[in-house]
Scaffold this motif. Structure first.
Motif, PDB file in Angstrom:
ATOM      1  N   ARG A   1     -99.195 -89.018 -18.633  1.00  0.00           N
ATOM      2  CA  ARG A   1     -98.438 -89.820 -18.197  1.00  0.00           C
ATOM      3  C   ARG A   1     -97.681 -90.343 -19.436  1.00  0.00           C
ATOM      4  N   VAL A   2     -98.429 -90.775 -20.518  1.00  0.00           N
ATOM      5  CA  VAL A   2     -97.989 -91.272 -21.879  1.00  0.00           C
ATOM      6  C   VAL A   2     -96.852 -90.111 -22.116  1.00  0.00           C
ATOM      7  N   ILE A   3     -97.154 -89.060 -22.189  1.00  0.00           N
ATOM      8  CA  ILE A   3     -96.245 -87.803 -23.039  1.00  0.00           C
ATOM      9  C   ILE A   3     -95.119 -87.870 -22.079  1.00  0.00           C
ATOM     10  N   THR A   4     -95.322 -88.068 -20.808  1.00  0.00           N
ATOM     11  CA  THR A   4     -93.903 -87.866 -19.989  1.00  0.00           C
ATOM     12  C   THR A   4     -93.223 -89.260 -20.344  1.00  0.00           C
ATOM     13  N   ALA A   5     -93.779 -90.370 -20.409  1.00  0.00           N
ATOM     14  CA  ALA A   5     -93.067 -91.595 -20.434  1.00  0.00           C
ATOM     15  C   ALA A   5     -92.428 -91.643 -21.902  1.00  0.00           C
ATOM     16  N   CYS A   6     -92.956 -90.855 -22.803  1.00  0.00           N
ATOM     17  CA  CYS A   6     -92.369 -90.784 -24.064  1.00  0.00           C
ATOM     18  C   CYS A   6     -91.082 -89.834 -24.228  1.00  0.00           C
ATOM     19  N   ALA A   7     -91.403 -88.771 -23.540  1.00  0.00           N
ATOM     20  CA  ALA A   7     -90.311 -87.765 -23.438  1.00  0.00           C
ATOM     21  C   ALA A   7     -89.320 -88.253 -22.582  1.00  0.00           C
ATOM     22  N   ASN A   8     -89.222 -89.165 -21.683  1.00  0.00           N
ATOM     23  CA  ASN A   8     -88.266 -89.520 -20.813  1.00  0.00           C
ATOM     24  C   ASN A   8     -87.451 -90.939 -21.289  1.00  0.00           C
TER      25      ASN A   8
ATOM     26  N   TYR B   1    -113.283 -93.969 -19.848  1.00  0.00           N
ATOM     27  CA  TYR B   1    -112.993 -93.197 -20.921  1.00  0.00           C
ATOM     28  C   TYR B   1    -112.456 -94.478 -22.207  1.00  0.00           C
ATOM     29  N   THR B   2    -113.211 -93.933 -23.298  1.00  0.00           N
ATOM     30  CA  THR B   2    -113.392 -94.845 -24.519  1.00  0.00           C
ATOM     31  C   THR B   2    -112.416 -94.723 -25.573  1.00  0.00           C
ATOM     32  N   CYS B   3    -111.790 -93.275 -25.512  1.00  0.00           N
ATOM     33  CA  CYS B   3    -111.037 -93.026 -26.832  1.00  0.00           C
ATOM     34  C   CYS B   3    -110.093 -91.883 -26.136  1.00  0.00           C
ATOM     35  N   VAL B   4    -108.572 -92.143 -26.443  1.00  0.00           N
ATOM     36  CA  VAL B   4    -107.674 -91.204 -25.952  1.00  0.00           C
ATOM     37  C   VAL B   4    -106.672 -91.025 -27.128  1.00  0.00           C
ATOM     38  N   LYS B   5    -106.753 -89.870 -27.799  1.00  0.00           N
ATOM     39  CA  LYS B   5    -105.572 -89.647 -28.891  1.00  0.00           C
ATOM     40  C   LYS B   5    -104.762 -88.541 -28.531  1.00  0.00           C
ATOM     41  N   ILE B   6    -103.464 -88.618 -28.940  1.00  0.00           N
ATOM     42  CA  ILE B   6    -102.631 -87.528 -28.596  1.00  0.00           C
ATOM     43  C   ILE B   6    -102.110 -87.172 -29.870  1.00  0.00           C
ATOM     44  N   GLU B   7    -102.451 -85.621 -30.360  1.00  0.00           N
ATOM     45  CA  GLU B   7    -101.488 -84.967 -31.456  1.00  0.00           C
ATOM     46  C   GLU B   7    -100.134 -84.274 -31.042  1.00  0.00           C
ATOM     47  N   SER B   8     -98.891 -84.767 -31.344  1.00  0.00           N
ATOM     48  CA  SER B   8     -97.786 -84.172 -30.564  1.00  0.00           C
ATOM     49  C   SER B   8     -97.360 -83.040 -31.460  1.00  0.00           C
ATOM     50  N   THR B   9     -97.726 -82.857 -32.720  1.00  0.00           N
ATOM     51  CA  THR B   9     -97.463 -81.771 -33.567  1.00  0.00           C
ATOM     52  C   THR B   9     -98.659 -80.821 -33.747  1.00  0.00           C
ATOM     53  N   THR B  10     -98.395 -79.766 -33.356  1.00  0.00           N
ATOM     54  CA  THR B  10     -99.281 -78.495 -33.313  1.00  0.00           C
ATOM     55  C   THR B  10     -98.838 -77.549 -34.109  1.00  0.00           C
ATOM     56  N   ASP B  11     -99.683 -76.856 -34.515  1.00  0.00           N
ATOM     57  CA  ASP B  11     -99.449 -75.526 -35.197  1.00  0.00           C
ATOM     58  C   ASP B  11     -99.057 -74.393 -34.533  1.00  0.00           C
TER      59      ASP B  11
ATOM     60  N   ALA C   1     -88.428 -95.138 -29.902  1.00  0.00           N
ATOM     61  CA  ALA C   1     -88.891 -96.375 -30.154  1.00  0.00           C
ATOM     62  C   ALA C   1     -89.848 -96.889 -28.763  1.00  0.00           C
ATOM     63  N   SER C   2     -89.875 -96.081 -28.018  1.00  0.00           N
ATOM     64  CA  SER C   2     -90.409 -96.836 -26.669  1.00  0.00           C
ATOM     65  C   SER C   2     -91.969 -96.967 -26.985  1.00  0.00           C
ATOM     66  N   ALA C   3     -92.688 -97.904 -25.952  1.00  0.00           N
ATOM     67  CA  ALA C   3     -94.257 -98.114 -26.281  1.00  0.00           C
ATOM     68  C   ALA C   3     -95.170 -96.802 -26.180  1.00  0.00           C
ATOM     69  N   ALA C   4     -94.598 -95.833 -25.506  1.00  0.00           N
ATOM     70  CA  ALA C   4     -95.306 -94.616 -25.190  1.00  0.00           C
ATOM     71  C   ALA C   4     -95.219 -93.849 -26.811  1.00  0.00           C
ATOM     72  N   CYS C   5     -93.957 -93.445 -27.192  1.00  0.00           N
ATOM     73  CA  CYS C   5     -94.020 -92.732 -28.293  1.00  0.00           C
ATOM     74  C   CYS C   5     -94.522 -93.633 -29.815  1.00  0.00           C
ATOM     75  N   THR C   6     -94.587 -94.838 -29.423  1.00  0.00           N
ATOM     76  CA  THR C   6     -95.071 -95.678 -30.477  1.00  0.00           C
ATOM     77  C   THR C   6     -96.971 -95.365 -30.755  1.00  0.00           C
ATOM     78  N   ALA C   7     -97.038 -95.543 -29.250  1.00  0.00           N
ATOM     79  CA  ALA C   7     -98.603 -95.416 -29.173  1.00  0.00           C
ATOM     80  C   ALA C   7     -99.192 -93.986 -29.603  1.00  0.00           C
ATOM     81  N   ILE C   8     -98.588 -93.068 -29.109  1.00  0.00           N
ATOM     82  CA  ILE C   8     -98.686 -91.704 -29.667  1.00  0.00           C
ATOM     83  C   ILE C   8     -98.800 -91.490 -31.336  1.00  0.00           C
ATOM     84  N   LEU C   9     -97.896 -91.962 -31.895  1.00  0.00           N
ATOM     85  CA  LEU C   9     -97.709 -91.986 -33.188  1.00  0.00           C
ATOM     86  C   LEU C   9     -98.834 -92.706 -34.052  1.00  0.00           C
ATOM     87  N   ALA C  10     -99.398 -93.917 -33.347  1.00  0.00           N
ATOM     88  CA  ALA C  10    -100.293 -94.762 -33.972  1.00  0.00           C
ATOM     89  C   ALA C  10    -101.689 -93.918 -34.150  1.00  0.00           C
TER      90      ALA C  10
END
Length: 384
Positions: A62-69, A119-129, A73-82
């Protein structure tokens, strides 16, 4: 000597040893039951913790979809980059931004902050090899080629050892210019791939409908010709520009021979590999949302890996938001489970592979006559 007194002593000893044996057996049963109960409880907590981690993955989607849509500078994209554990909370998807965990509970049920699921920790790595998929036979997969850097190299690898693919062998027909019938290909032969790439020529990476009838569309047929025992060299193939079917300058694409490696296959690596080079002036632009790759597996299903590497394995770019990696940690009681999951937010790419789909043979008969009775000659039986 008092024989009667001795008989009484023997009876006492027998009773003592019998009682001791019963005590030992009882203690053993109690300990066994306690261990089984503890094991069952641990298994239940472990499964609950895993379910909590999976819930974190679902909220990450849901976070990834919110960032894509939204905007970058949205809160979702900022949270992913953090790259922090509170990605879901900071994105405003679940719980409060001050919560250190997201509690999992049924609708209307009170939250249990001590023994409940969370769930205590969720991280998203948007750049992958790389990007990985399982390709079903005859079914295409569309992969966005959104990159972090400009590049003109795409490495395609396929055929990985698995329970469904335990062995690898040469195709029955090794002529690189011949495409045999399905049954004549070989049961253990690696799949053949049809790769189509759309690479915009405009500096801004944009495309219009008319551009698809141009040299911006390139096609390659990656045909395995042989499987070698040693590690075969990775083939480098220059992509050939093709035009739409209505063009007057259509180009016939010949199969490109690819050497596969049994050594790589047995080492749980991809047996077949090819590096596709994009012609000068049409390299993939960083951040472009209009560059795509369509891959179709022919003859059999296969496992696919796509990366931006040259023939020496040097990475020239990464995928940007194409198949993010989600790292989620779930908890149930004092048990924790961690899940790493690849997410492919490409559900918009649903299109028909063909106009007609049938499990049997298709018979088409068209006749023009001035008589009322027409004898059809169409034979629906498959031709060998």
């Amino acid at each position: 000597m008092n024989r009667q007194s001795e008989k009484g002593m023997v009876s006492i000893i027998v009773v003592m040893f019998t009682s001791l044996l019963l005590v030992i057996i009882s203690v053993g049963f109690v300990r066994l039951m306690s261990q089984e109960e503890t094991q069952a409880s641990d298994n239940n907590l472990s499964q609950s913790a895993y379910d909590s981690a999976v819930s974190g993955v679902e909220d990450a989607k849901r976070v990834i979809t919110a960032c894509a849509n939204g905007s970058t500078a949205s809160a979702a994209c900022t949270a992913i980059l953090a790259q922090r554990c509170d990605t879901v909370q900071k994105a405003g998807i679940a719980a409060s931004t001050t919560d250190t965990r997201v509690t999992i509970r049924s609708n209307g049920a009170p939250a249990d902050s001590t023994q409940g699921q969370a769930y205590t920790c969720v991280k998203i790595e948007s750049t992958t090899d790389d990007v990985k998929h399982t390709l079903e036979e005859g079914v295409s997969k569309v992969i966005p080629l959104k990159t972090t850097n400009d590049t003109d190299h795409i490495m395609v690898q396929w055929t990985l050892k698995s329970d469904e693919t335990p062995a690898i062998a040469n195709p029955n027909d090794t002529n690189p210019n011949h495409l045999p019938q399905h049954d004549a290909w070989g049961a253990d032969a690696p799949a053949m791939l049809r790769v189509q790439i759309v690479a915009p020529e405009k500096p801004d990476g944009s495309m219009e409908q008319v551009d698809y009838d141009s040299s911006q569309v390139m096609t390659a047929l990656l045909r395995p010709t042989s499987v070698r025992g040693s590690s075969a060299m990775i083939n480098t193939i220059s992509l050939q520009a093709t035009r739409a079917a209505g063009s007057q300058t259509n180009v016939t694409v010949s199969p490109s021979p690819v050497l596969c490696s049994a050594a790589r296959f047995n080492a749980n690596q991809y047996a077949c590999a090819a590096v596709l080079t994009i012609p000068n002036g049409r390299q993939l632009k960083a951040g472009s949302r209009m560059a795509f790759m369509r891959v179709t597996s022919l003859y059999t299903r296969t496992q696919l890996r796509v990366s931006f590497e040259d023939a020496s394995g040097n990475a020239t770019a990464q995928f940007d938001g194409v198949q993010p990696l989600v790292d989620s940690t779930g908890r149930a009681g004092d048990v924790y489970r961690r899940v790493l999951s690849r997410v492919s937010p490409d559900g918009a790419f649903t299109f028909p592979e063909y106009a007609v789909d049938t499990t049997g043979s298709l018979c088409k008969d068209f006749s023009v006559s001035d008589t009322a009775a027409i004898s059809g000659v169409c034979d629906p039986r498959p031709k060998k």
